[in-house]
Design an enzyme around this catalytic site. Sequence first.
Site, short mmCIF file in Angstrom:
data_model
loop_
_atom_site.label_atom_id
_atom_site.label_comp_id
_atom_site.label_asym_id
_atom_site.label_seq_id
_atom_site.Cartn_x
_atom_site.Cartn_y
_atom_site.Cartn_z
N CYS A 104 0.81 -1.23 0.00
CA CYS A 104 0.00 0.00 0.00
C CYS A 104 0.84 1.27 0.00
CB CYS A 104 -0.94 -0.01 1.20
SG CYS A 104 -2.07 -1.40 1.11
N HIS A 265 -3.65 7.08 1.18
CA HIS A 265 -3.89 5.79 0.52
C HIS A 265 -5.30 5.37 0.86
CE1 HIS A 265 -4.03 1.63 -0.33
NE2 HIS A 265 -3.96 1.26 0.95
N ASN A 295 -10.00 -0.52 -2.42
CA ASN A 295 -8.58 -0.32 -2.11
C ASN A 295 -7.76 -0.88 -3.27
OD1 ASN A 295 -5.93 -0.68 -1.22
ND2 ASN A 295 -6.54 -1.16 0.88
C1 COA Z 1 -11.52 -5.43 7.47
C2 COA Z 1 -12.46 -4.59 8.33
C3 COA Z 1 -13.40 -3.80 7.47
C4 COA Z 1 -13.26 -5.54 9.19
O1 COA Z 1 -14.09 -4.79 10.03
P1 COA Z 1 -14.15 -5.11 11.59
O2 COA Z 1 -15.21 -4.31 12.16
O3 COA Z 1 -12.77 -4.92 12.13
O4 COA Z 1 -14.59 -6.61 11.55
P2 COA Z 1 -13.91 -7.90 12.17
O5 COA Z 1 -12.80 -8.39 11.32
O6 COA Z 1 -13.62 -7.65 13.63
O7 COA Z 1 -15.15 -8.85 12.05
C5 COA Z 1 -16.39 -8.54 12.64
C6 COA Z 1 -17.41 -9.53 12.14
O8 COA Z 1 -17.73 -9.22 10.76
C7 COA Z 1 -17.60 -10.42 9.99
N1 COA Z 1 -17.18 -10.04 8.64
C8 COA Z 1 -15.92 -9.86 8.18
N2 COA Z 1 -15.97 -9.53 6.88
C9 COA Z 1 -17.28 -9.49 6.53
C10 COA Z 1 -17.95 -9.21 5.33
N3 COA Z 1 -17.29 -8.88 4.21
N4 COA Z 1 -19.30 -9.26 5.32
C11 COA Z 1 -19.98 -9.57 6.42
N5 COA Z 1 -19.39 -9.87 7.59
C12 COA Z 1 -18.05 -9.81 7.65
C13 COA Z 1 -16.57 -11.23 10.71
O9 COA Z 1 -16.69 -12.59 10.38
C14 COA Z 1 -16.92 -10.97 12.14
O10 COA Z 1 -18.00 -11.77 12.49
P3 COA Z 1 -18.11 -12.38 13.98
O11 COA Z 1 -18.18 -11.20 14.89
O12 COA Z 1 -19.37 -13.18 13.90
O13 COA Z 1 -16.88 -13.20 14.17
C15 COA Z 1 -11.67 -3.63 9.25
O14 COA Z 1 -10.98 -4.35 10.25
C16 COA Z 1 -10.69 -2.80 8.50
O15 COA Z 1 -11.06 -2.00 7.69
N6 COA Z 1 -9.40 -2.95 8.81
C17 COA Z 1 -8.38 -2.27 8.08
C18 COA Z 1 -8.18 -3.02 6.82
C19 COA Z 1 -7.39 -2.27 5.83
O16 COA Z 1 -7.46 -1.08 5.72
N7 COA Z 1 -6.61 -3.03 5.07
C20 COA Z 1 -5.85 -2.50 4.06
C21 COA Z 1 -4.66 -1.90 4.66
S1 COA Z 1 -3.77 -1.12 3.48
#
Ligand code: COA
Length: 338
Positions: A104, A265, A295
Site C-alpha cells: 500500500c 492511501h 482499495n
Molecule cells: C476489514 C475490516 C473492514 C473488518 O471490520 P471489523 O469491524 O474490524 O470486523 P472484524 O474483522 O472484527 O469482524 C467482525 C465480524 O464481521 C464479519 N465479517 C468480516 N468480513 C465481513 C464481510 N465482508 N461481510 C460480512 N461480515 C463480515 C466477521 O466474520 C466478524 O463476524 P463475527 O463477529 O461473527 O466473528 C476492518 O478491520 C478494517 O477496515 N481494517 C483495516 C483493513 C485495511 O485497511 N486493510 C488494508 C490496509 S492497506
Amino acid sequence: MYVPSNVFTNDDLTKYMDTSDEWIQERTGIKERRFADRLGETTTTMGVEAAKIAIERAGITPHDIDFIIFATLSPDYYFPGCGVLVQRAMKMKEIGALDVRNQCSGFVYALSVGDQFIRTGMYRNILVIGSEKHSFAMDFNTRSRNMSVIFGDGAGAVVLQPTEDGNRGILSTHLHSDGNDAEILALYNPGTHANHWKEGLADYEEAEIGELFESHAMIDKGQNHAAMDGPVVFKKAIIKFPEVVMEALDKNGYSTTDIRLLIPHQANLRISQFVQQQLKLNDDQVFNNIQKYGNTTAASIPLALCEAWQQGKIKEGDLICLAAFGSGFTWASALLKW
Ligand SMILES: CC(C)(COP(=O)(O)OP(=O)(O)OC[C@H]1O[C@@H](n2cnc3c(N)ncnc32)[C@H](O)[C@@H]1OP(=O)(O)O)[C@@H](O)C(=O)NCCC(=O)NCCS
C-alpha cells in the site's frame, strides 16, 4: 489513471460470499470497485494505459523516459517484475526498470526513489507506475470475505522531471517500516519461508522437495490467498497515518492548515475519516474515492491524485500531502508543492 470498465458492486459480491452492501459500506465506505477483464488485462497492461496518458500530459514520448519504477503486489509474473514488461510493451529504450514491493505504500516509496534520482541529476524523465489486479488472486469465498470485499483493480502513473524552482515539486519524502507485524497482512504462499517465521502459514503435508514452494495441501486449504487481521491493521493505521503526515509538515515548516489536499492511501474510508478528525482537517482538505474503486493498493494514491486534479481540486502552488500505510507494516508520506 486507468481503471477497467467492469464495475463490480457490493451486491455482485453477495453472489460469491456471505456479505451485504450494508456491511461493506458501513465498515469500509466502499460501494463498488472495478475488476479487470479476466484474460484481456494484466497489472502491466493497466499500468501501461495509465503511463500512456501520463507521458502524453508531460508532453514527451515513451522514447524520452529514462527510468521506470513499477509498484505492485500483484505482478504479472513472480519474476521478472512488471517494469521490464512496460519497457517491452511501450517499446522504450534499454533503460533501467525497477520494481517496488511495498504494497500500500509502494507508490510513495517509488516516488521517493524517483525523487532521489532526479535530485542527483542521474535521470530527467522517470515513469512511476502503481498498478494492481487484485481480482485475479483473491479468494471469493466467505472464509476470506474480510479481504475480498475491500480490494479493487486499477492503475495510476506519473512522470517525474527536474525543476529549477526549489519551492516546487516534491519537498520531502518520509519512509518507515516495522516488520514485527509482517504476517498481519500478507500473502505467504507460494514462498520460501517454510514456516520459519511463524508456524502454520503453509501446510506441507506429504510434500517432497520441489513441491514445497506450493504444496497441494496449501492449495486445498486456501493458504495461497492473502490474509489479514483487519482490526490490527486498522489500529496501527490510525496512529501511523497522522504521524507521518505531521513528520512531513514539520520537516518543511508547515502546519495542517497549510494543506490544500491530503491524499491518503485509500485503505478504508473509516481510516481516512479518523485521520481527518485527528489532524482537524476540513472535508475539502481530504480526498477520497475509495467509494468507487475500493482499495487499489499501489494504485490508490496516483488514482486519487489524478481524479483530484481532473476535478480542479489541485492548482499550481498548492501544498499536497500524500500518505500511505499498509502491509509490512510500511508507511510513508510525500509533501508536494504542485
Ligand atoms: C476489514 C475490516 C473492514 C473488518 O471490520 P471489523 O469491524 O474490524 O470486523 P472484524 O474483522 O472484527 O469482524 C467482525 C465480524 O464481521 C464479519 N465479517 C468480516 N468480513 C465481513 C464481510 N465482508 N461481510 C460480512 N461480515 C463480515 C466477521 O466474520 C466478524 O463476524 P463475527 O463477529 O461473527 O466473528 C476492518 O478491520 C478494517 O477496515 N481494517 C483495516 C483493513 C485495511 O485497511 N486493510 C488494508 C490496509 S492497506
